[in-house]
Design an enzyme around this catalytic site. Structure first.
Site, PDB file in Angstrom:
ATOM      1  N   SER A 107      28.169  46.204  29.866  1.00 25.63           N
ATOM      2  CA  SER A 107      26.563  46.013  29.959  1.00 25.63           C
ATOM      3  C   SER A 107      26.189  44.646  29.658  1.00 25.63           C
ATOM      4  O   SER A 107      26.604  44.174  28.639  1.00 25.63           O
ATOM      5  CB  SER A 107      25.883  46.963  28.983  1.00 25.63           C
ATOM      6  OG  SER A 107      24.448  46.789  29.030  1.00 25.63           O
TER       7      SER A 107
ATOM      8  N   LYS B 270      27.086  46.870  34.683  1.00 26.34           N
ATOM      9  CA  LYS B 270      25.838  47.204  34.394  1.00 26.34           C
ATOM     10  C   LYS B 270      24.846  46.047  34.108  1.00 26.34           C
ATOM     11  O   LYS B 270      25.251  45.318  33.131  1.00 26.34           O
ATOM     12  CB  LYS B 270      26.083  48.316  33.293  1.00 26.34           C
ATOM     13  CG  LYS B 270      24.364  48.509  32.651  1.00 26.34           C
ATOM     14  CD  LYS B 270      24.727  49.994  31.650  1.00 26.34           C
ATOM     15  CE  LYS B 270      23.839  49.693  30.469  1.00 26.34           C
ATOM     16  NZ  LYS B 270      23.795  50.986  29.725  1.00 26.34           N
ATOM     17  N   LEU B 271      23.683  45.916  34.794  1.00 27.54           N
ATOM     18  CA  LEU B 271      22.759  44.778  34.663  1.00 27.54           C
ATOM     19  C   LEU B 271      21.814  45.556  33.727  1.00 27.54           C
ATOM     20  O   LEU B 271      21.029  46.317  34.457  1.00 27.54           O
ATOM     21  CB  LEU B 271      22.656  44.122  35.820  1.00 27.54           C
ATOM     22  CG  LEU B 271      23.551  43.634  36.822  1.00 27.54           C
ATOM     23  CD1 LEU B 271      22.908  43.057  37.714  1.00 27.54           C
ATOM     24  CD2 LEU B 271      24.449  42.564  35.809  1.00 27.54           C
ATOM     25  N   LYS B 272      21.188  45.051  32.827  1.00 22.49           N
ATOM     26  CA  LYS B 272      19.898  45.410  32.123  1.00 22.49           C
ATOM     27  C   LYS B 272      18.696  44.639  33.026  1.00 22.49           C
ATOM     28  O   LYS B 272      18.792  43.492  33.554  1.00 22.49           O
ATOM     29  CB  LYS B 272      19.697  44.753  30.878  1.00 22.49           C
ATOM     30  CG  LYS B 272      20.666  45.264  29.591  1.00 22.49           C
ATOM     31  CD  LYS B 272      20.361  46.913  29.544  1.00 22.49           C
ATOM     32  CE  LYS B 272      20.960  47.410  28.329  1.00 22.49           C
ATOM     33  NZ  LYS B 272      20.776  48.827  28.262  1.00 22.49           N
TER      34      LYS B 272
ATOM     35  N   ASP C 156      20.208  49.273  34.485  1.00 21.46           N
ATOM     36  CA  ASP C 156      19.570  50.164  33.357  1.00 21.46           C
ATOM     37  C   ASP C 156      18.289  49.531  32.831  1.00 21.46           C
ATOM     38  O   ASP C 156      18.109  48.240  32.512  1.00 21.46           O
ATOM     39  CB  ASP C 156      20.683  50.136  32.042  1.00 21.46           C
ATOM     40  CG  ASP C 156      20.077  50.953  30.812  1.00 21.46           C
ATOM     41  OD1 ASP C 156      20.651  51.071  29.771  1.00 21.46           O
ATOM     42  OD2 ASP C 156      18.938  51.575  31.202  1.00 21.46           O
TER      43      ASP C 156
ATOM     44  N   ASN D 295      15.860  51.019  30.835  1.00 23.19           N
ATOM     45  CA  ASN D 295      15.716  51.378  29.422  1.00 23.19           C
ATOM     46  C   ASN D 295      13.987  51.648  29.399  1.00 23.19           C
ATOM     47  O   ASN D 295      13.480  50.945  28.522  1.00 23.19           O
ATOM     48  CB  ASN D 295      15.792  50.249  28.283  1.00 23.19           C
ATOM     49  CG  ASN D 295      17.572  50.270  28.000  1.00 23.19           C
ATOM     50  OD1 ASN D 295      17.986  49.082  28.354  1.00 23.19           O
ATOM     51  ND2 ASN D 295      17.844  51.043  27.394  1.00 23.19           N
TER      52      ASN D 295
ATOM     53  N   GLU E 160      19.612  53.621  35.574  1.00 22.41           N
ATOM     54  CA  GLU E 160      19.490  54.196  34.354  1.00 22.41           C
ATOM     55  C   GLU E 160      17.980  54.236  33.783  1.00 22.41           C
ATOM     56  O   GLU E 160      17.601  53.174  33.598  1.00 22.41           O
ATOM     57  CB  GLU E 160      20.541  53.765  33.278  1.00 22.41           C
ATOM     58  CG  GLU E 160      20.765  54.277  32.251  1.00 22.41           C
ATOM     59  CD  GLU E 160      22.086  53.707  31.342  1.00 22.41           C
ATOM     60  OE1 GLU E 160      22.806  52.832  31.971  1.00 22.41           O
ATOM     61  OE2 GLU E 160      22.008  53.926  30.092  1.00 22.41           O
TER      62      GLU E 160
ATOM     63  N   ASP F 185      19.130  58.680  30.158  1.00 23.99           N
ATOM     64  CA  ASP F 185      19.891  58.148  28.894  1.00 23.99           C
ATOM     65  C   ASP F 185      18.925  58.714  27.922  1.00 23.99           C
ATOM     66  O   ASP F 185      19.096  59.787  27.162  1.00 23.99           O
ATOM     67  CB  ASP F 185      20.202  56.401  28.879  1.00 23.99           C
ATOM     68  CG  ASP F 185      20.644  55.936  27.523  1.00 23.99           C
ATOM     69  OD1 ASP F 185      20.970  54.704  27.605  1.00 23.99           O
ATOM     70  OD2 ASP F 185      20.438  56.728  26.480  1.00 23.99           O
TER      71      ASP F 185
ATOM     72  N   LYS G  59      25.555  59.851  25.051  1.00 17.23           N
ATOM     73  CA  LYS G  59      25.743  58.905  23.793  1.00 17.23           C
ATOM     74  C   LYS G  59      25.949  60.104  22.777  1.00 17.23           C
ATOM     75  O   LYS G  59      24.817  60.487  22.182  1.00 17.23           O
ATOM     76  CB  LYS G  59      24.510  57.905  23.885  1.00 17.23           C
ATOM     77  CG  LYS G  59      24.721  56.919  24.521  1.00 17.23           C
ATOM     78  CD  LYS G  59      23.466  55.814  24.272  1.00 17.23           C
ATOM     79  CE  LYS G  59      23.476  54.780  25.048  1.00 17.23           C
ATOM     80  NZ  LYS G  59      22.068  54.208  24.946  1.00 17.23           N
TER      81      LYS G  59
ATOM     82  N   GLY H 229      26.900  53.413  25.228  1.00 18.90           N
ATOM     83  CA  GLY H 229      27.128  52.862  23.908  1.00 18.90           C
ATOM     84  C   GLY H 229      26.079  51.998  23.291  1.00 18.90           C
ATOM     85  O   GLY H 229      25.293  51.928  23.957  1.00 18.90           O
TER      86      GLY H 229
HETATM   87  C1  LIG Z   1      25.278  48.826  25.963  1.00 18.19           C
HETATM   88  C2  LIG Z   1      23.795  49.522  26.296  1.00 18.19           C
HETATM   89  O1  LIG Z   1      23.253  48.847  27.102  1.00 18.19           O
HETATM   90  N1  LIG Z   1      23.436  50.395  25.506  1.00 18.19           N
HETATM   91  C3  LIG Z   1      22.084  50.911  25.399  1.00 18.19           C
HETATM   92  C4  LIG Z   1      20.944  50.037  24.878  1.00 18.19           C
HETATM   93  C5  LIG Z   1      21.139  49.785  23.491  1.00 18.19           C
HETATM   94  C6  LIG Z   1      22.249  48.527  23.022  1.00 18.19           C
HETATM   95  C7  LIG Z   1      22.177  48.459  21.784  1.00 18.19           C
HETATM   96  C8  LIG Z   1      21.632  49.082  21.095  1.00 18.19           C
HETATM   97  C9  LIG Z   1      21.656  48.843  19.408  1.00 18.19           C
HETATM   98  C10 LIG Z   1      20.913  49.462  18.450  1.00 18.19           C
HETATM   99  C11 LIG Z   1      20.121  50.597  18.919  1.00 18.19           C
HETATM  100  C12 LIG Z   1      19.988  50.723  20.165  1.00 18.19           C
HETATM  101  C13 LIG Z   1      20.465  50.136  21.190  1.00 18.19           C
HETATM  102  C14 LIG Z   1      20.574  50.386  22.441  1.00 18.19           C
HETATM  103  C15 LIG Z   1      21.763  51.513  26.917  1.00 18.19           C
HETATM  104  O2  LIG Z   1      22.659  52.058  27.202  1.00 18.19           O
HETATM  105  O3  LIG Z   1      20.592  51.964  27.076  1.00 18.19           O
HETATM  106 MG   LIG Z   2      20.770  53.125  28.656  1.00 20.29          MG
END
Ligand SMILES: CC(=O)N[C@@H](Cc1ccc2ccccc2c1)C(=O)O
Ligand SMILES: [Mg+2]
Length: 365
Positions: free
Chosen positions: A133, A159-161, A186, A188, A211, A236, A260, A288
């Protein structure tokens, strides 16, 4: 199994680089481990969220309180891992806190039987392809440099945020620079249905999935968006149970699910979601949350179940930490090996744990 002691150890581990998402920027993994001592073995787990409720409603201080006052009293002294969710279902929400408690108890239980969590869950592989990620960056050149580094390390999927203002251009730049690599994004929850036409521009880049584009409670919105864009929608934050998965699948709100264990209350529910998805022909992958090796190990076992057909965010320890609490998990030819030892198959290195522990609290003795 008889629980004799439950300890909570606050840990703070610096990240090798800031991790920026649409909900904030992290520079330290600041959370806690649970250590459950029973009459036959001890078990470990970690709380996956942050001190701030930005990804989800749970956060470190609240989890510590709800564990101490409401969850641990319901599972002590005699309990089995299968009973934890049942004994604590009267407590609304707090899935990440419940996941930490169930996982530490499951770890102890499996260690007492000498069984690995992979064997217990039904893993059918000994290693799994690893995705990575990549956070939101200050510039396109910086993003290209990071992606180049991860591809050189051998990651199977990028995977790009994304967020409004950082989406089409970064994706275009990565696609143009690296060709037909496995690529996904992703958001979020950063978009709304009004962004549908804008998000449709991502269809040009043959992404594996997008995502969680919309709010976690907007199942209907994701179903409507799925009619307007070609890129498969992956959920997610919206999926906190097998029931949520069944609902989202039935309403065509997603074609992929990021599983997750922390978000859904633990590995037992994570397996149920896997089973529901497989029954409906929906691919899953293991997400993760910047876990230390204590969470990374069992996630790899889950990622080895047959329905986990897409590379997960099961990156090497060094993706986030210069030093992990456990022996580091390393990427080998794009794969991560599934731990084979009893229970979660990994434990903290005592000296390292001491160095990163900022406070300890006894929740039960
Ligand atoms: C690897 C990745 O992108 N993970 C999450 C985002 C994420 C990443 C790290 C976190 C740490 C603490 C609490 C929430 C968190 C959520 C996701 O898939 O959306
Ligand atoms: Mg996510």
């Amino acid at each position: 199994m008889k629980i004799e002691r439950v300890e909570l150890l606050h840990v703070a581990i610096p990240l090798v680089s800031p991790f920026r998402t649409s909900f904030g920027t992290m520079t330290t993994k600041d959370t806690f481990l649970l250590r459950v001592v029973t009459d036959s073995a001890e078990g470990w787990s970690e709380f996956a969220a942050d001190p701030e409720p930005l990804y989800c409603s749970e956060f470190v201080a609240a989890a510590e309180l709800v564990l101490h006052q409401h969850l641990v009293p319901r599972v002590t002294p005699e309990v089995t891992a299968a009973e934890v969710a049942h004994r604590t279902e009267a407590i609304k929400g707090h899935k990440l806190a419940k996941a930490a408690l169930e996982t530490a108890i499951l770890d102890a239980e499996l260690r007492s039987y000498g069984m690995s969590i992979g064997t217990f869950l039904g893993a059918t592989a000994t290693k799994v392809p690893a995705g990575v990620s990549v956070g939101i960056k200050n510039s396109i050149p910086e993003l290209i440099s990071d992606v180049e580094g991860y591809l050189a390390e051998g990651y199977a999927r990028i995977k790009l945020k994304i967020e409004p203002g950082w989406d089409v251009e970064p994706v275009r730049a990565v696609r143009e620079r690296f060709g037909d690599i496995l690529l996904q994004v992703d958001a979020n929850t950063a978009y709304t249905l009004a962004d549908a036409e804008h998000l449709r521009r991502l269809d040009a880049f043959d992404l594996l999935l997008i995502e969680q584009p919309l709010e976690e409670d907007d199942i209907r919105g994701h179903a409507l968006l799925a009619q307007r864009i070609r890129t498969p929608i992956c959920l997610d934050e919206s999926i906190t149970s097998a029931k949520d998965a069944a609902t989202a699948i039935a309403l065509d709100a997603c074609r992929v699910i990021n599983v997750k264990p922390a978000r859904v209350g633990g590995y037992l529910e994570a397996r149920r979601i896997h089973d529901v998805a497989v029954a409906h022909g929906i691919p899953v992958w293991c997400g993760g949350m910047l876990e230390t090796g204590i969470g990374r190990g069992p996630n790899l076992a889950l990622a080895a179940l047959p329905g986990f057909v897409l590379p997960g965010d099961v990156s090497a320890s060094r993706r986030y930490f210069a030093e992990d609490l456990t022996e580091p998990f390393e990427l080998e030819d794009g794969f991560m090996h599934v731990p084979t030892g009893p229970g979660i198959g990994i434990e903290p290195i005592p000296e390292t744990l001491r160095r990163f522990t900022t406070a300890t609290k006894v929740l039960y003795a």
